[in-house]
Design a protein around this motif. Structure first.
Motif, short mmCIF file in Angstrom:
data_model
loop_
_atom_site.label_atom_id
_atom_site.label_comp_id
_atom_site.label_asym_id
_atom_site.label_seq_id
_atom_site.Cartn_x
_atom_site.Cartn_y
_atom_site.Cartn_z
N TRP A 37 30.94 48.82 56.70
CA TRP A 37 30.63 48.18 55.44
C TRP A 37 30.12 46.63 55.87
O TRP A 37 30.61 46.13 56.69
CB TRP A 37 32.26 47.73 54.80
N THR B 71 27.95 42.95 54.09
CA THR B 71 27.27 42.24 53.17
C THR B 71 26.89 41.04 53.71
O THR B 71 26.86 40.62 54.77
CB THR B 71 28.32 41.54 52.46
N THR C 196 36.19 40.77 50.69
CA THR C 196 36.25 41.75 49.99
C THR C 196 37.78 42.16 49.91
O THR C 196 38.52 41.74 50.92
CB THR C 196 35.59 43.01 50.45
N ARG D 13 40.41 45.59 48.64
CA ARG D 13 40.35 47.29 48.40
C ARG D 13 41.47 47.76 47.74
O ARG D 13 42.48 46.85 47.60
CB ARG D 13 40.24 47.95 49.62
N CYS E 273 36.09 48.75 46.16
CA CYS E 273 35.92 47.51 46.92
C CYS E 273 35.66 46.51 45.71
O CYS E 273 34.53 46.57 45.08
CB CYS E 273 35.06 47.56 48.11
N ARG E 274 36.62 45.28 45.70
CA ARG E 274 36.14 44.12 45.05
C ARG E 274 35.62 43.09 45.76
O ARG E 274 35.86 42.66 46.65
CB ARG E 274 37.38 43.66 44.18
N LEU E 275 34.74 42.42 44.94
CA LEU E 275 33.89 41.23 45.73
C LEU E 275 33.45 40.33 44.51
O LEU E 275 33.29 40.72 43.40
CB LEU E 275 33.06 41.58 46.74
N VAL F 31 24.86 44.28 49.56
CA VAL F 31 26.08 45.10 49.89
C VAL F 31 25.64 46.45 50.50
O VAL F 31 25.00 47.26 49.69
CB VAL F 31 26.93 45.25 48.59
#
Length: 288
Positions: free
Chosen positions: A40, A42, A48, A50, A60-62, A71
């Motif tokens: 993963w 960015t 991030t 999860r 996956c939150r960001l 990303v």
């Protein structure tokens, strides 16, 4: 041990945002996938978090930053060197015998309005014994009824639109098969992920994510791919849900511009994978 094949898979999402924008990415292969290695990443570096949604998919939150961002997820995975399994004698179980967690996949949903197509589904398929063989017949009907037109439909297009108009993209083929199954009380769910061109002629279009269907027959889920109307090798599931509304690869709470999406799914491991250089500058084909 069963024979396996090794794939490289991956995706890059290049966004441009005016403001910091909350986002959720559903792009990592599901838990049953045999992942050899993955990355993963960015650019710029983004914090991030999860979580797993109600269907068990990993999210996956960001926060996408103002300006341009990249990303990416890359992986090497192993898949069976065999086509999707089948059992033409597998029966559809009566609703009263279905496991509790399967019942939701018999109900109408946003893109799969099985209530609106129930009359047509029963007219077309209601006299046949519900089984794997019937679902295969339904898949064949969908494949013959719909013309594949790349880029022909959008986010408001439903299974009924496909049924009435006779064309769509892979997600529409999947939505229509799901809808017809549910209309006659056979549980079906929508799947998305990767499908490489393994032992088949490669498609002339650029690689993209793919959509297919799982149908509950006997005591398990079986894979059906109405876009190709064939059992295929190499399905790598990312997510499962009621329909595409549950499985957006990216959900944003705002309106960033998706400048570029690139997807890989093949057996080309002649170069290192994940790539050695994963910065935005290195991965930008426009050279800006």
């Amino acid at each position: 041990m069963p024979a396996v094949r090794t794939l490289r898979i991956g995706c890059e999402f290049n966004h441009v945002a005016q403001l910091a924008t909350p986002a959720a990415f559903l792009i990592r292969p599901s838990a049953e996938t045999r992942i050899v290695r993955e990355l993963w990443t960015t650019d710029p570096v983004i914090e991030t978090a999860r979580y797993h949604d109600v269907y068990g998919n990993e999210i996956c939150r960001l926060m996408l930053p103002p300006g341009e961002s990249l990303v990416s997820h890359y992986a090497v995975v192993e898949v069976p060197d065999e086509v999707d399994p089948a059992d033409f004698s597998a029966p559809a179980r009566p609703v009263q015998e279905l496991p509790d967690e399967v019942l939701i996949y018999t109900l109408p949903s946003r893109y799969c309005q099985s209530d609106l197509l129930a009359t047509d589904a029963w007219r077309l398929f209601g006299t046949q014994q519900p089984s794997y063989e019937l679902v295969a017949h339904m898949q064949d009907w969908v494949w013959n009824h719909l013309e594949y037109r790349s880029g022909s439909t959008g986010s408001l297009w439903t299974a009924k639109d496909s049924f009435d108009n006779g064309f769509g993209v892979c997600r529409d083929f999947a939505h229509l098969l799901v809808t017809l199954c549910r209309a006659i009380s056979i549980p079906a769910r929508y799947c998305s992920g990767y499908l490489p061109d393994m032992d088949v002629p490669p498609l002339p279009t650029a690689m993209d994510f793919h959509a297919w269907v799982e149908v509950y027959l006997g005591d398990r889920w079986w894979t059906f791919d109405p876009r190709h109307n064939a059992r295929r090798k190499g399905h790598v599931t990312i997510g499962r849900g009621r329909d595409a509304a549950d499985l957006a690869m990216v959900t944003t709470w705002g309106m960033p511009w998706l400048r570029r999406l690139t997807v890989w799914a093949d057996e080309d491991l002649t170069e290192p994978w994940p790539p050695l250089e994963v910065s935005m500058a290195a991965r930008d084909p426009f050279g800006n």
